[in-house]
Write an enzyme that holds these catalytic residues in place. Structure first.
Site, mmCIF file in Angstrom:
data_model
loop_
_atom_site.group_PDB
_atom_site.id
_atom_site.type_symbol
_atom_site.label_atom_id
_atom_site.label_comp_id
_atom_site.label_asym_id
_atom_site.label_seq_id
_atom_site.Cartn_x
_atom_site.Cartn_y
_atom_site.Cartn_z
ATOM 1 N N SER A 148 28.249 55.904 26.599
ATOM 2 C CA SER A 148 29.709 55.964 26.955
ATOM 3 C C SER A 148 30.505 54.914 27.606
ATOM 4 C CB SER A 148 30.196 57.476 27.459
ATOM 5 O OG SER A 148 31.414 57.912 27.291
ATOM 6 N N ASP A 149 31.834 54.583 26.999
ATOM 7 C CA ASP A 149 32.484 53.753 27.746
ATOM 8 C C ASP A 149 34.022 53.887 27.758
ATOM 9 O OD1 ASP A 149 32.118 50.823 29.062
ATOM 10 O OD2 ASP A 149 33.840 50.668 27.721
ATOM 11 N N GLN A 150 34.852 53.516 28.831
ATOM 12 C CA GLN A 150 36.110 53.824 28.696
ATOM 13 C C GLN A 150 36.933 52.549 28.991
ATOM 14 O OE1 GLN A 150 38.126 56.207 31.670
ATOM 15 N NE2 GLN A 150 38.275 57.638 30.483
#
Length: 194
Positions: free
Chosen positions: A70-72
Site C-alpha cells: 500500500s502507498d499513499q
C-alpha cells in the site's frame, strides 16, 4: 490454495491494525522501496506504482505468499506531498495545505507470488483543511510528530482536528489501507471474507 501465507509489505502500525480487522493470520515485512516520484508522474500513478513495487519487493523474499502493498500520496493542485521526514518540512506542508482541499491517493496492491497475479486499486479521499494558524501547525507537529505520514496529518489521531471535512468511498483509505478494495482483491484470490 494458491498461496501459503499472507504478508503485509509494511512496517506501519496503522496498516497492521487495519489488516487485523479481517481476522486473518498474516506477517509483516519491510519492503525497502525508493518512494521518490518519477518525473511528470501523476499522484495516483505514483501511489499505484509504489504499492505494486512494495508488494513485489516482499514477494521476492516470500515466493509462496500473497503479498499486500500500500502507498499513499497527498496532492494539492497536482503537486505531490509525500512523507515530510523533518519537522520543518511537516510545518511547511501544513502551511501550504491550510484552507485547501487536498486529495489523498491511497493505493493497495495484492501480488500472488506463486501465480504472478497483480491486482491494484486506488481510493482517493478529498480532505478540506481548516484555516490553520502557524501556532496550531507548530503545536500539532510538536505533539504528533507526523514525519512518516504523507501530507503531515494523521487523521487517525490528533490530525483529525486539522480538518474541516473529508469525503471518499472508504474511511480506512485515509489511514493508509483501503479495506473495502482490499477485501475485494482478497476474495478474488479465494480468501473467505467474512
Amino acid at each position: 490454495m494458491r498461496y501459503s501465507k499472507l504478508v503485509l509489505a509494511s512496517t506501519s502500525a496503522y496498516r497492521r491494525l487495519l489488516l487485523e480487522r479481517f481476522q486473518l493470520p498474516f506477517e509483516t515485512a519491510r519492503p525497502d522501496v525508493d518512494e521518490t516520484p518519477l518525473p511528470n508522474e501523476m499522484p495516483p500513478d505514483t501511489a499505484n506504482r509504489l504499492a505494486v513495487e512494495k508488494a513485489r519487493a516482499v514477494a521476492v523474499r516470500h515466493p509462496d505468499a500473497l503479498v499486500i502493498g500500500s502507498d499513499q500520496v497527498a496532492a494539492l493542485n497536482g503537486e505531490i506531498f509525500g512523507k515530510p521526514g523533518t519537522v520543518a518540512a511537516a510545518i511547511g506542508q501544513l502551511q501550504r495545505m491550510r484552507g485547501a482541499t487536498v486529495i489523498f491517493h491511497t493505493a493497495v496492491a495484492v501480488v500472488n507470488a506463486r501465480t504472478g497475479q497483480v491486482r491494484c486499486e486506488n481510493v482517493p479521499t478529498r480532505v478540506k483543511f481548516r484555516e490553520l494558524s502557524d501556532d496550531e501547525i507548530v503545536r500539532y507537529v510538536d505533539k504528533e510528530r507526523p514525519l512518516d505520514c504523507a501530507g503531515s496529518a494523521k487523521s487517525e489521531a490528533l490530525g483529525i482536528t486539522l480538518l474541516d471535512s473529508l469525503s471518499g468511498d472508504d474511511p480506512t483509505a485515509l489511514v493508509g489501507l483501503p479495506l473495502i478494495a482490499l477485501s475485494r482483491m482478497l476474495r478474488a484470490e479465494g480468501l473467505l471474507l467474512p
